[in-house]
Motif scaffolding. Structure first.
Motif, PDB file in Angstrom:
ATOM      1  N   VAL A 149      15.660  -4.237  -8.805  1.00 52.67           N
ATOM      2  CA  VAL A 149      15.561  -3.450  -7.576  1.00 52.67           C
ATOM      3  C   VAL A 149      14.167  -2.843  -7.502  1.00 52.67           C
ATOM      4  N   ARG A 150      13.554  -2.961  -6.354  1.00 54.14           N
ATOM      5  CA  ARG A 150      12.254  -2.335  -6.125  1.00 54.14           C
ATOM      6  C   ARG A 150      12.439  -1.188  -5.146  1.00 54.14           C
ATOM      7  N   VAL A 151      11.892  -0.023  -5.484  1.00 59.17           N
ATOM      8  CA  VAL A 151      11.968   1.154  -4.616  1.00 59.17           C
ATOM      9  C   VAL A 151      10.574   1.442  -4.075  1.00 59.17           C
ATOM     10  N   ASP A 153      17.115  12.309  -8.354  1.00 60.47           N
ATOM     11  CA  ASP A 153      17.798  12.343  -9.654  1.00 60.47           C
ATOM     12  C   ASP A 153      18.784  11.180  -9.797  1.00 60.47           C
ATOM     13  N   ILE A 154      19.470  10.853  -8.698  1.00 64.51           N
ATOM     14  CA  ILE A 154      20.417   9.728  -8.719  1.00 64.51           C
ATOM     15  C   ILE A 154      19.680   8.423  -9.020  1.00 64.51           C
ATOM     16  N   LEU A 155      18.541   8.209  -8.347  1.00 66.39           N
ATOM     17  CA  LEU A 155      17.778   6.987  -8.549  1.00 66.39           C
ATOM     18  C   LEU A 155      17.251   6.881  -9.972  1.00 66.39           C
ATOM     19  N   ARG A 156      16.816   7.998 -10.526  1.00 72.47           N
ATOM     20  CA  ARG A 156      16.310   7.972 -11.903  1.00 72.47           C
ATOM     21  C   ARG A 156      17.411   7.556 -12.875  1.00 72.47           C
ATOM     22  N   GLY A 157      18.643   7.908 -12.541  1.00 72.60           N
ATOM     23  CA  GLY A 157      19.757   7.519 -13.392  1.00 72.60           C
ATOM     24  C   GLY A 157      20.199   6.084 -13.172  1.00 72.60           C
ATOM     25  N   LEU A 158      20.058   5.588 -11.927  1.00 71.44           N
ATOM     26  CA  LEU A 158      20.554   4.254 -11.589  1.00 71.44           C
ATOM     27  C   LEU A 158      19.583   3.131 -11.928  1.00 71.44           C
ATOM     28  N   LEU A 159      18.305   3.343 -11.702  1.00 74.59           N
ATOM     29  CA  LEU A 159      17.344   2.251 -11.792  1.00 74.59           C
ATOM     30  C   LEU A 159      17.306   1.531 -13.142  1.00 74.59           C
ATOM     31  N   PRO A 160      17.486   2.230 -14.270  1.00 74.22           N
ATOM     32  CA  PRO A 160      17.498   1.488 -15.537  1.00 74.22           C
ATOM     33  C   PRO A 160      18.595   0.429 -15.599  1.00 74.22           C
ATOM     34  N   SER A 161      19.671   0.623 -14.823  1.00 70.89           N
ATOM     35  CA  SER A 161      20.764  -0.352 -14.811  1.00 70.89           C
ATOM     36  C   SER A 161      20.561  -1.442 -13.759  1.00 70.89           C
ATOM     37  N   ALA A 208      11.431  -8.399  -6.698  1.00 68.36           N
ATOM     38  CA  ALA A 208      12.848  -8.041  -6.823  1.00 68.36           C
ATOM     39  C   ALA A 208      13.625  -8.524  -5.603  1.00 68.36           C
ATOM     40  N   PRO A 209      14.844  -9.029  -5.791  1.00 68.60           N
ATOM     41  CA  PRO A 209      15.640  -9.507  -4.660  1.00 68.60           C
ATOM     42  C   PRO A 209      16.152  -8.387  -3.761  1.00 68.60           C
ATOM     43  N   VAL A 210      16.207  -7.171  -4.305  1.00 65.21           N
ATOM     44  CA  VAL A 210      16.675  -6.028  -3.518  1.00 65.21           C
ATOM     45  C   VAL A 210      15.533  -5.016  -3.404  1.00 65.21           C
ATOM     46  N   THR A 211      15.171  -4.702  -2.176  1.00 65.75           N
ATOM     47  CA  THR A 211      14.120  -3.717  -1.917  1.00 65.75           C
ATOM     48  C   THR A 211      14.723  -2.511  -1.218  1.00 65.75           C
ATOM     49  N   LEU A 212      14.484  -1.354  -1.776  1.00 69.79           N
ATOM     50  CA  LEU A 212      14.998  -0.102  -1.231  1.00 69.79           C
ATOM     51  C   LEU A 212      13.801   0.711  -0.748  1.00 69.79           C
ATOM     52  N   VAL A 213      13.713   0.941   0.544  1.00 72.93           N
ATOM     53  CA  VAL A 213      12.631   1.747   1.121  1.00 72.93           C
ATOM     54  C   VAL A 213      13.184   3.131   1.437  1.00 72.93           C
ATOM     55  N   GLU A 214      12.580   4.142   0.834  1.00 74.95           N
ATOM     56  CA  GLU A 214      13.089   5.512   0.974  1.00 74.95           C
ATOM     57  C   GLU A 214      12.117   6.363   1.778  1.00 74.95           C
ATOM     58  N   ASP A 259       0.812  -1.225   0.000  1.00 76.53           N
ATOM     59  CA  ASP A 259       0.000   0.000   0.000  1.00 76.53           C
ATOM     60  C   ASP A 259       0.840   1.268   0.000  1.00 76.53           C
ATOM     61  N   SER A 260       2.002   1.219  -0.615  1.00 79.03           N
ATOM     62  CA  SER A 260       2.848   2.403  -0.763  1.00 79.03           C
ATOM     63  C   SER A 260       3.278   2.518  -2.214  1.00 79.03           C
ATOM     64  N   PRO A 261       3.499   3.739  -2.703  1.00 78.81           N
ATOM     65  CA  PRO A 261       3.989   3.908  -4.073  1.00 78.81           C
ATOM     66  C   PRO A 261       5.315   3.179  -4.249  1.00 78.81           C
ATOM     67  N   SER A 262       5.510   2.566  -5.413  1.00 78.58           N
ATOM     68  CA  SER A 262       6.737   1.826  -5.640  1.00 78.58           C
ATOM     69  C   SER A 262       7.091   1.796  -7.121  1.00 78.58           C
ATOM     70  N   LEU A 263       8.345   1.483  -7.383  1.00 79.36           N
ATOM     71  CA  LEU A 263       8.846   1.277  -8.731  1.00 79.36           C
ATOM     72  C   LEU A 263       9.625  -0.032  -8.746  1.00 79.36           C
TER      73      LEU A 263
END
Length: 228
Positions: A90-92, A78-86, A58-64, A49-53
């Motif tokens: 990873v789930r944020v 901005d860093i995440l937008r650049g990193l996530l395509p690679s 995903a084996p790695v979950t990043l909660v911000e 029940d939280s916004p996610s991408l």
């Protein structure tokens, strides 16, 4: 010893350890090595029940835990937008942690973001991008108007968003995120938990290291032999 540090209007809390004779002080974390030090954090972190991408499995979950008015949060965004395509595995997950004492329109933005997600989960990421892109133009006086205008640009219904933002249930949801953060000793933004491992702020290089480490850990455990 619990401490509180103030620099101007900014405030941060923390803990230090002092020897009984008062001669030495240690600032850091105390971990019980007899158990998984991250298990408790992972158990507390609510990922539904939280916004996610990213993929739900995903084996790695990043909660911000973040604040829309926080400049460092914008940098991390901005860093995440650049990193996530690679990092496609990873789930944020996004949690609201508005620092109302120093950021006067952060809570309004948190409510708007929450309502954007409820109205159209697919539009949330676009709306989040727009808020951070316009951060310097938003003030306490114009926040409501600017946030509604950005909602319209993101394809959301402004009237529905306004009603949702005034709903006490929405306020309770934001308060629940804040309470969760405090229970995990979050006291500044952005604070992230990478598979339960805490990281405060952080550079692109550090974030890559955290994600890379957790990916390797997942691979190692996946390949470990099963003992009966």
């Amino acid at each position: 010893v619990d401490i509180e540090i103030k620099v101007g209007e900014n405030k941060q809390t923390g803990k230090v350890y002092v020897t009984k004779d008062g001669k030495y002080m240690l600032r850091g974390e105390l971990s019980d090595l007899s158990k998984d030090p991250l298990a408790e954090a992972r158990a507390q972190l609510q990922t539904t029940d939280s916004p996610s991408l990213g993929p739900a499995n995903a084996p790695v979950t990043l909660v911000e835990f973040s604040d829309f008015e926080c400049p460092v949060c914008r940098s991390l965004h901005d860093i995440l937008r650049g990193l996530l395509p690679s990092f496609t595995q990873v789930r944020v997950i996004f949690k609201d942690f508005p620092l109302e004492e120093i950021h006067p329109w952060a809570r309004t933005a948190a409510l708007a973001g929450r309502c954007a997600y409820q109205q159209n989960p697919a539009a949330y990421a676009r709306y989040r991008n727009e808020i951070y892109a316009q951060q310097d133009q938003i003030t306490a006086d114009n926040a409501s108007d600017k946030l509604l205008a950005l909602a319209t640009q993101a394809g959301l219904n402004a009237s529905t968003l306004t009603a949702c933002m005034a709903d006490p249930a929405t306020h309770k949801e934001v308060d629940a995120d804040v309470a969760l953060g405090k229970s995990l000793e979050v006291n500044s933004t952005p604070t992230l938990f990478v598979n339960g491992r805490p990281m405060v702020g952080g550079t692109e290089q550090l974030l890559e290291q955290f994600i890379g480490y957790e990916q390797e850990e997942c691979k190692a455990h996946a390949g470990a032999p099963v003992h009966n």
